[in-house]
Design an enzyme around this catalytic site. Structure first.
Site, PDB file in Angstrom:
ATOM      1  N   ARG A  75     -10.130  -0.685 -11.784  1.00 21.66           N
ATOM      2  CA  ARG A  75      -9.031   0.176 -11.340  1.00 21.66           C
ATOM      3  C   ARG A  75      -7.802   0.028 -12.245  1.00 21.66           C
ATOM      4  NH1 ARG A  75      -9.730  -3.753  -7.280  1.00 21.66           N
ATOM      5  NH2 ARG A  75      -8.001  -5.222  -7.004  1.00 21.66           N
TER       6      ARG A  75
ATOM      7  N   TYR B  93       0.828  -1.209   0.000  1.00 22.02           N
ATOM      8  CA  TYR B  93       0.000   0.000   0.000  1.00 22.02           C
ATOM      9  C   TYR B  93       0.865   1.264   0.000  1.00 22.02           C
ATOM     10  CZ  TYR B  93      -3.157  -3.684   1.596  1.00 22.02           C
ATOM     11  OH  TYR B  93      -3.851  -4.865   1.716  1.00 22.02           O
TER      12      TYR B  93
ATOM     13  N   LYS C 216       3.495 -11.620  -0.163  1.00 19.58           N
ATOM     14  CA  LYS C 216       3.818 -11.739  -1.586  1.00 19.58           C
ATOM     15  C   LYS C 216       4.812 -12.883  -1.843  1.00 19.58           C
ATOM     16  CE  LYS C 216       1.109  -8.399  -2.232  1.00 19.58           C
ATOM     17  NZ  LYS C 216      -0.281  -8.832  -2.396  1.00 19.58           N
TER      18      LYS C 216
ATOM     19  N   HIS D  40      -1.673  -1.023 -11.058  1.00 15.27           N
ATOM     20  CA  HIS D  40      -2.655   0.071 -10.991  1.00 15.27           C
ATOM     21  C   HIS D  40      -2.264   1.060  -9.892  1.00 15.27           C
ATOM     22  CE1 HIS D  40      -4.274  -1.672  -7.303  1.00 15.27           C
ATOM     23  NE2 HIS D  40      -4.276  -2.840  -7.904  1.00 15.27           N
TER      24      HIS D  40
END
Length: 417
Positions: free
Chosen positions: A132, A21, A254, A48
């Protein structure tokens, strides 16, 4: 052009602890190729721009907030802001800050690579079909156009349907595992002192370690969405382990989600790597994984004669692609209970909001060559024998991608086993 992305009233080192983020920051200043090398083609893979929390995250955030907001009396004055706090963020959609990020990225690409553009050779732009992602691609084309004073106006040419074969999304491996085991272990390691602190200040809230993680996320989401520092950033700044703990949670998520720690992670990036090889070599796509053969065999939807390609995707898919290529390989797996301070696997440097990988095809003398930049940091590319500038010959790069060229060495079939 002056950038249009607003500055946030939060120190950069704090923003870089927001994991996936985090807003995009260049890790390094852009380095032009060394003397004797010229850029001939550019392949951009970009996440995005900044968004609201996903619908799943929104549910978890609201559940944690409900517990806090039900408290009658706070014993810690640092929580008094909650007496009038209202959560009013949307879900899933791009926010204005994210739109500005993509616009700036398009403008920067024109400024850097204008010599590759002509009316007959505009950037070829694709996006995965999430709204998005589509909007980010369109904001990018607007930034590119504005930077050229509207002389060159690229369009979004292909939208890849996320319910079909799509090399820009990670939905095509149903048997792949998740990172829950590792992220839960880490949550149990870093969060308890913070949970105790909040439960002491908010009697009877009965917050869990998982609630704490979701409350920390309100800091980046609210700051980015409202373009002003969230009170939740101030709250957790007083807790030494909160943001570093949150950051490592993203790294683990991740790594074990679609990265090297997931057996069926890297194979999800193979289709894109084979499309990249096709563009770099000017030859038809050879792939039997998640490429869309109808689109990739048609010059209108997969041309091989463009100088700039821009693809818009998601963080999980970009991690799979990095791992399929061999970028950011770690000497040992990430430990879910103890971060290695020397690791290069930091999600804020890999896939922040609007993060990007740029693969430049260079001509060095007579040799077609390649270098890769992730968020402007030149990657070492040891796997193809790169020189000190991170440059290896195109032939060596293609040879180094045997895993992709072999369709994932049988891993793709395991996705459906």
């Amino acid at each position: 052009m002056k950038p249009v992305t607003p500055a946030l009233n939060v120190p950069k080192d704090t923003q870089l602890k927001w994991a996936q983020y985090s807003p995009y920051y260049p890790v390094d200043p852009y380095k032009y190729p060394p003397k004797g090398c010229a850029v001939e083609q550019v392949n951009i893979l970009q996440r995005h721009g900044a968004r609201f929390p996903t619908s799943g995250a929104t549910t978890r955030i609201k559940s944690a907030l409900d517990k806090l907001l039900a408290v009658r009396e706070f014993t810690d004055p640092g929580l008094d802001f909650l007496k009038t706090f209202q959560y009013d963020l949307g879900a899933n959609d791009l926010v204005p800050f994210g739109a500005a990020q993509s616009f700036d990225s398009g403008a920067e690409v024109y400024e850097r690579y204008a010599h590759l553009v002509s009316k007959k050779n505009l950037p070829f732009v694709r996006a995965s079909s999430s709204e998005r992602v589509v909007k980010s691609a369109m904001n990018w084309t607007q930034g590119f156009s504005a930077s050229s004073f509207h002389k060159y106006n690229p369009t979004l040419s292909v939208i890849l349907d996320e319910s079909l074969n799509d090399t820009l999304d990670d939905k095509m491996c149903p048997s792949a595992g998740s990172s829950d085991l590792q992220t839960n272990l880490w949550q149990e390691t870093f969060a308890p002192p913070i949970t105790r602190f909040l439960n002491k200040g908010a009697p009877h809230a009965n917050l869990t370690d998982s609630d704490v993680f979701n409350l920390i996320s309100v800091c980046p989401f609210e700051t980015i969405s409202e373009q002003r520092r969230s009170k939740f950033c101030d709250l957790f700044a007083t807790q030494k382990g909160a943001f570093p703990g949150f950051a490592y949670s993203g790294d683990l998520d991740k790594y074990y989600g679609t990265g090297y720690g997931q057996e069926l992670g890297p194979v999800q990036g193979v289709g894109y790597v084979n499309e990249l090889i096709a563009r770099l070599t000017g030859t038809p796509v050879q792939d039997h994984t998640q490429t869309n053969h109808t689109l990739d065999s048609d010059p209108a939807t997969f041309p091989l004669d463009r100088n700039i390609y821009a693809d818009f995707s998601h963080d999980n898919q970009m991690i799979a692609i990095y791992s399929a290529i061999g970028l950011f390989r770690q000497s040992h797996s990430l430990n879910p209970e103890k971060p290695d301070p020397k690791r290069t696997w930091k999600v804020s440097h890999l896939v922040p909001f609007s993060g990007r990988m740029v693969v430049e095809k260079l001509r060095c003398g007579r040799t077609p060559s390649v270098r890769i930049l992730v968020n402007q940091e030149v990657q070492p590319l040891k796997f193809c024998g790169a020189d000190k500038h991170g440059i290896c010959s195109l032939d060596a790069f293609v040879k180094s991608q045997a895993y992709a060229r072999n369709n994932g060495d049988g891993d793709f079939e395991k996705c459906f086993a």
